[in-house]
Scaffold this motif. Structure first.
Motif, PDB file in Angstrom:
ATOM      1  N   THR A   1      -8.057  61.257  27.556  1.00  0.00           N
ATOM      2  CA  THR A   1      -9.221  60.891  26.758  1.00  0.00           C
ATOM      3  C   THR A   1      -9.894  62.185  26.322  1.00  0.00           C
ATOM      4  O   THR A   1      -9.693  63.245  26.930  1.00  0.00           O
ATOM      5  CB  THR A   1     -10.230  60.061  27.569  1.00  0.00           C
ATOM      6  OG1 THR A   1     -10.736  60.865  28.644  1.00  0.00           O
ATOM      7  CG2 THR A   1      -9.592  58.788  28.111  1.00  0.00           C
ATOM      8  N   GLU A   2     -10.689  62.086  25.291  1.00  0.00           N
ATOM      9  CA  GLU A   2     -11.417  63.254  24.820  1.00  0.00           C
ATOM     10  C   GLU A   2     -12.341  63.794  25.918  1.00  0.00           C
ATOM     11  O   GLU A   2     -12.409  64.998  26.145  1.00  0.00           O
ATOM     12  CB  GLU A   2     -12.230  62.902  23.571  1.00  0.00           C
ATOM     13  CG  GLU A   2     -12.925  64.093  22.961  1.00  0.00           C
ATOM     14  CD  GLU A   2     -13.628  63.771  21.661  1.00  0.00           C
ATOM     15  OE1 GLU A   2     -14.486  64.570  21.265  1.00  0.00           O
ATOM     16  OE2 GLU A   2     -13.337  62.726  21.044  1.00  0.00           O
ATOM     17  N   ALA A   3     -13.002  62.895  26.613  1.00  0.00           N
ATOM     18  CA  ALA A   3     -13.919  63.313  27.686  1.00  0.00           C
ATOM     19  C   ALA A   3     -13.172  64.051  28.796  1.00  0.00           C
ATOM     20  O   ALA A   3     -13.649  65.067  29.312  1.00  0.00           O
ATOM     21  CB  ALA A   3     -14.642  62.098  28.259  1.00  0.00           C
ATOM     22  N   GLN A   4     -12.006  63.543  29.155  1.00  0.00           N
ATOM     23  CA  GLN A   4     -11.210  64.181  30.208  1.00  0.00           C
ATOM     24  C   GLN A   4     -10.764  65.581  29.778  1.00  0.00           C
ATOM     25  O   GLN A   4     -10.835  66.532  30.567  1.00  0.00           O
ATOM     26  CB  GLN A   4      -9.987  63.311  30.503  1.00  0.00           C
ATOM     27  CG  GLN A   4      -9.047  63.855  31.545  1.00  0.00           C
ATOM     28  CD  GLN A   4      -7.790  62.995  31.677  1.00  0.00           C
ATOM     29  OE1 GLN A   4      -7.499  62.162  30.827  1.00  0.00           O
ATOM     30  NE2 GLN A   4      -7.052  63.202  32.751  1.00  0.00           N
ATOM     31  N   LEU A   5     -10.316  65.721  28.541  1.00  0.00           N
ATOM     32  CA  LEU A   5      -9.860  67.022  28.051  1.00  0.00           C
ATOM     33  C   LEU A   5     -11.013  68.009  27.922  1.00  0.00           C
ATOM     34  O   LEU A   5     -10.847  69.202  28.204  1.00  0.00           O
ATOM     35  CB  LEU A   5      -9.117  66.861  26.721  1.00  0.00           C
ATOM     36  CG  LEU A   5      -7.777  66.126  26.826  1.00  0.00           C
ATOM     37  CD1 LEU A   5      -7.205  65.872  25.438  1.00  0.00           C
ATOM     38  CD2 LEU A   5      -6.802  66.900  27.697  1.00  0.00           C
TER      39      LEU A   5
END
Length: 113
Positions: free
Chosen positions: A89-93
């Motif tokens: 996910t964008e948040a994870q990256l």
């Protein structure tokens, strides 16, 4: 210890990012894969420079505060999300980026303005 954690994290991302996955549009998939590979090489060169004792402080600051985050956010992350949408996910990256940047900021005593 932190170095091993960061290296393991980056290797895990690289390995899973390089696994082939079928995309709906082969041209889009090929473009994303090419972009990912180029960006991965660039980011790898930044990390090599940050780990080198011969890199000037000014260059380290430029890499950590400008070049690395820009390359990661504009090329690496979007292509990885296209290639592996179910795995990242964008948040994870963005969290992974913060971990790596904070590690180098602490290691090299750098503060970005």
């Amino acid at each position: 210890m932190k170095t091993k954690l960061i290296i393991a994290l980056l290797l895990a991302i690289s390995i899973t990012g390089c696994q082939k996955q079928q995309a709906e549009d082969p041209k889009t998939h090929a473009a994303a894969e090419t972009q990912f590979k180029k960006s991965d090489i660039i980011i790898g060169s930044y990390l090599d420079k940050l780990d080198s004792p011969n890199t000037s402080k000014a260059e380290q600051i430029n890499i950590i505060c400008k070049d690395y985050p820009t390359e990661y956010k504009t090329n690496y992350m979007p292509s990885l999300l296209k290639l592996q949408p179910n795995d990242y996910t964008e948040a994870q990256l963005l969290k992974d980026l913060d971990i790596a940047l904070n590690y180098y900021k602490e290691k090299l005593s750098i503060t970005c303005e």
